[in-house]
Design an enzyme around this catalytic site. Structure first.
Site, PDB file in Angstrom:
ATOM      1  N   ARG A  79       0.828  -1.201   0.000  1.00  0.00           N
ATOM      2  CA  ARG A  79       0.000   0.000   0.000  1.00  0.00           C
ATOM      3  C   ARG A  79       0.866   1.256   0.000  1.00  0.00           C
ATOM      4  O   ARG A  79       0.623   2.182  -0.730  1.00  0.00           O
ATOM      5  CB  ARG A  79      -0.906  -0.026   1.238  1.00  0.00           C
ATOM      6  CG  ARG A  79      -2.166   0.756   1.064  1.00  0.00           C
ATOM      7  CD  ARG A  79      -3.113   0.569   2.208  1.00  0.00           C
ATOM      8  NE  ARG A  79      -2.405   0.458   3.487  1.00  0.00           N
ATOM      9  CZ  ARG A  79      -2.967   0.160   4.630  1.00  0.00           C
ATOM     10  NH1 ARG A  79      -4.256  -0.087   4.672  1.00  0.00           N
ATOM     11  NH2 ARG A  79      -2.281   0.076   5.747  1.00  0.00           N
TER      12      ARG A  79
ATOM     13  N   LYS B  46      -7.745 -14.206   8.797  1.00  0.00           N
ATOM     14  CA  LYS B  46      -8.853 -14.834   9.535  1.00  0.00           C
ATOM     15  C   LYS B  46     -10.130 -14.003   9.542  1.00  0.00           C
ATOM     16  O   LYS B  46     -11.232 -14.530   9.418  1.00  0.00           O
ATOM     17  CB  LYS B  46      -8.447 -15.205  10.964  1.00  0.00           C
ATOM     18  CG  LYS B  46      -7.644 -14.184  11.767  1.00  0.00           C
ATOM     19  CD  LYS B  46      -6.155 -14.239  11.524  1.00  0.00           C
ATOM     20  CE  LYS B  46      -5.472 -12.955  11.948  1.00  0.00           C
ATOM     21  NZ  LYS B  46      -4.740 -13.069  13.166  1.00  0.00           N
TER      22      LYS B  46
ATOM     23  N   GLU C 177      -4.228 -22.289   6.089  1.00  0.00           N
ATOM     24  CA  GLU C 177      -3.763 -22.932   7.324  1.00  0.00           C
ATOM     25  C   GLU C 177      -3.191 -21.902   8.303  1.00  0.00           C
ATOM     26  O   GLU C 177      -3.335 -22.044   9.523  1.00  0.00           O
ATOM     27  CB  GLU C 177      -2.693 -23.982   6.971  1.00  0.00           C
ATOM     28  CG  GLU C 177      -2.284 -24.861   8.101  1.00  0.00           C
ATOM     29  CD  GLU C 177      -3.423 -25.687   8.689  1.00  0.00           C
ATOM     30  OE1 GLU C 177      -3.865 -26.633   8.042  1.00  0.00           O
ATOM     31  OE2 GLU C 177      -3.873 -25.361   9.803  1.00  0.00           O
TER      32      GLU C 177
ATOM     33  N   ILE D 107       0.476 -24.459  13.818  1.00  0.00           N
ATOM     34  CA  ILE D 107      -0.140 -25.772  14.084  1.00  0.00           C
ATOM     35  C   ILE D 107      -1.031 -26.160  12.900  1.00  0.00           C
ATOM     36  O   ILE D 107      -1.933 -25.394  12.550  1.00  0.00           O
ATOM     37  CB  ILE D 107      -1.002 -25.757  15.374  1.00  0.00           C
ATOM     38  CG1 ILE D 107      -0.227 -25.179  16.558  1.00  0.00           C
ATOM     39  CG2 ILE D 107      -1.532 -27.144  15.687  1.00  0.00           C
ATOM     40  CD1 ILE D 107      -1.062 -25.032  17.835  1.00  0.00           C
TER      41      ILE D 107
ATOM     42  N   ASP E 137     -10.577 -11.771  17.276  1.00  0.00           N
ATOM     43  CA  ASP E 137      -9.670 -12.600  16.477  1.00  0.00           C
ATOM     44  C   ASP E 137      -9.908 -14.084  16.779  1.00  0.00           C
ATOM     45  O   ASP E 137      -9.979 -14.913  15.870  1.00  0.00           O
ATOM     46  CB  ASP E 137      -8.216 -12.217  16.795  1.00  0.00           C
ATOM     47  CG  ASP E 137      -7.218 -13.019  15.969  1.00  0.00           C
ATOM     48  OD1 ASP E 137      -7.072 -12.724  14.767  1.00  0.00           O
ATOM     49  OD2 ASP E 137      -6.613 -13.954  16.523  1.00  0.00           O
TER      50      ASP E 137
ATOM     51  N   LYS F 169     -11.416 -17.012  14.143  1.00  0.00           N
ATOM     52  CA  LYS F 169     -10.754 -18.295  13.853  1.00  0.00           C
ATOM     53  C   LYS F 169     -11.702 -19.453  14.156  1.00  0.00           C
ATOM     54  O   LYS F 169     -11.746 -20.450  13.437  1.00  0.00           O
ATOM     55  CB  LYS F 169      -9.478 -18.418  14.688  1.00  0.00           C
ATOM     56  CG  LYS F 169      -8.390 -17.444  14.237  1.00  0.00           C
ATOM     57  CD  LYS F 169      -7.290 -17.327  15.275  1.00  0.00           C
ATOM     58  CE  LYS F 169      -6.157 -16.428  14.793  1.00  0.00           C
ATOM     59  NZ  LYS F 169      -5.249 -16.023  15.854  1.00  0.00           N
TER      60      LYS F 169
ATOM     61  N   GLY G   6       3.315 -14.579  15.117  1.00  0.00           N
ATOM     62  CA  GLY G   6       4.698 -14.214  14.826  1.00  0.00           C
ATOM     63  C   GLY G   6       5.028 -14.497  13.367  1.00  0.00           C
ATOM     64  O   GLY G   6       4.362 -15.288  12.698  1.00  0.00           O
TER      65      GLY G   6
HETATM   66  N1  HSE Z   1      -3.014 -11.529  16.505  1.00  0.00           N
HETATM   67  C1  HSE Z   1      -3.013 -12.918  16.238  1.00  0.00           C
HETATM   68  C2  HSE Z   1      -2.744 -13.658  17.535  1.00  0.00           C
HETATM   69  C3  HSE Z   1      -1.976 -13.248  15.215  1.00  0.00           C
HETATM   70  O1  HSE Z   1      -2.254 -13.027  18.468  1.00  0.00           O
HETATM   71  O2  HSE Z   1      -3.023 -14.849  17.622  1.00  0.00           O
HETATM   72  C4  HSE Z   1      -2.034 -14.669  14.737  1.00  0.00           C
HETATM   73  O3  HSE Z   1      -3.255 -14.973  14.140  1.00  0.00           O
END
Ligand code: HSE
Length: 421
Positions: free
Chosen positions: A40, A98, A122, A129, A194, A198, A296
């Site tokens: 961007r 996600k 994944e 994992i 988050d 997921k 990470g």
């Molecule tokens: N912010 C997310 C976490 C990054 O802390 O799990 C990985 O999806």
């Protein structure tokens, strides 16, 4: 795609994008090359040759020599448009987004059906994992009784730092941001968005359910107090933000993402810092525990790399539980044993509880442990307001058919004392 050269168009060069670039450089055997990276802001200094970068997404999406789009940008709506165009232009797609997947899941399923192209993600859940591929392939026929998981690295990192190293919430969050674990908007992590995002698509792979965010009760970690952690320690527990899905005896699935007290011999208690973990219980394999870094740069890039590698043999998710099995249904008709801490008695509707097993009325920070119908939690907001903290007890689920026996026992023990003075 076997024998095909893998030519990649990469969207995003942040923590994950740069990680993907670096791991690909270190895996020449994969014979996958990045042709262009769409970013961007062209003015940022980046550790890669200038000619690799462009701000023109068409240069990637319309280039016939690019057969894979890897999308690791932040903006979920822009990401969806990229994924959609890429699939419609005949390209396989790998994503780590996600939020985008959770918000556009039905449309993404239709696109995959229509284009018959791979869309792999994944890296979007539990980073390193391989949880999605395991749910897809390994647990195809074995009956999944439950999945309990820590799916957000930042909140687990923060809980570890504040309760084990006595860091303040603010400092722990700052560290999670500096280490590249947190989202650019960290409220997505700490308020549970988050994790629930997921959980939405993990439920699709595990049980064939396509939930909306509103179908799942969830919260984050901001309401957990130091006092709660002291109570946890007194009781021999630790506190984790746990995503749970359990199959009830009526075949329906109870699912939520909430803080839980965890017994110290539970594998989830072992998960510290940015690590994630998944405990799967199935009819034949019994319990299995998957553990690895959940956030990470390199851990996330490792999952993207594995998806790119899977494209060499044209791997696609089949969504077996959705298309080849009888999909399961979510239910809110069950009970949960909960710990609630609060400042004022008036903030907690005691009468809504089936039974209250513990009252601690005389402390500055009051708390109770009781059983409440899950639908009541789903429909109420009191547990998210007025500094109230809700933490599920270990093994929190109680099925409807068990409730009268449990209530009776609770009354026999004389535990429902209303000393609300
Ligand atoms: N912010 C997310 C976490 C990054 O802390 O799990 C990985 O999806």
């Amino acid at each position: 795609m076997q024998h095909k050269k893998l030519t990649i168009g990469l969207f995003g060069f942040g923590v994950v994008g740069e990680g993907v670039y670096k791991v690909l450089q270190q895996t020449p055997s994969l014979q996958a090359t990045i042709k262009k990276v769409c970013i961007r802001n062209p003015n940022k200094i980046r550790n890669a040759p200038d000619e690799l970068f462009t701000t023109d997404k068409e240069l990637l999406l319309e280039d016939p020599s690019i057969n894979i789009i890897v999308e690791v940008i932040n903006d979920a709506d822009a990401a969806y448009k990229i994924v959609r165009t890429a699939l419609l232009n005949g390209k396989a797609v790998v994503s780590a987004n996600k939020k985008m997947i959770a918000e556009h899941l039905p449309a993404l399923l239709s696109l995959q059906e229509a284009t018959e192209l791979p869309f792999l993600y994944e890296a979007a859940a539990c980073a390193s994992i391989p949880v999605i591929r395991n749910l897809e392939e390994y647990y195809d026929n074995d009956l999944l009784r439950s999945i309990r998981a820590i799916v957000n690295g930042s909140t687990n990192f923060i809980l570890t730092k504040i309760f084990e190293e006595r860091l303040s919430f603010k400092d722990a969050l700052l560290q999670a941001q500096q280490l590249g674990f947190a989202e650019s908007d960290p409220t997505l992590d700490i308020d549970g968005f988050d994790a629930v995002n997921k959980w939405i698509f993990l439920l699709t792979h595990a049980y064939g359910i396509i939930p909306n965010q509103a179908d799942l009760v969830f919260s984050g970690i901001t309401k957990i107090t130091l006092h709660d952690s002291h109570v946890a320690t007194q009781k021999g527990y630790t506190i984790k933000l746990v995503a749970q899905a359990s199959k009830l005896s009526n075949g329906k699935v109870a699912a939520f993402v909430l803080p839980q007290f965890i017994k110290m011999d539970d594998p989830l208690a072992f998960i510290k810092n940015e690590y994630n973990g998944v405990v799967i219980e199935s009819a034949f394999a019994d319990k299995q525990f998957f553990y690895g870094k959940g956030a990470g740069s390199f851990p996330t890039a490792s999952a993207v790399l594995s998806d790119i590698s899977a494209l060499r043999y044209d791997y696609r998710y089949e969504y077996k539980k959705l298309y080849h099995h009888q999909p399961n249904e979510l239910t809110n008709d069950f009970y949960v044993r909960s710990y609630i801490s609060f400042d004022e008695w008036g903030d907690v509707p005691h009468d809504e509880f089936e039974s209250i097993d513990e009252w601690h009325a005389n402390e500055e920070r009051k708390y109770l442990v009781g059983i409440i119908h899950f639908k009541k939690l789903q429909e109420a907001t009191w547990w998210k307001e007025n500094n109230v903290s809700l933490i599920l007890m270990p093994e929190p689920l109680i099925e409807s058919m068990e409730i009268s026996r449990i209530k009776k026992r609770s009354l026999q023990l004389g535990t429902k004392h209303m000393q609300t003075s």
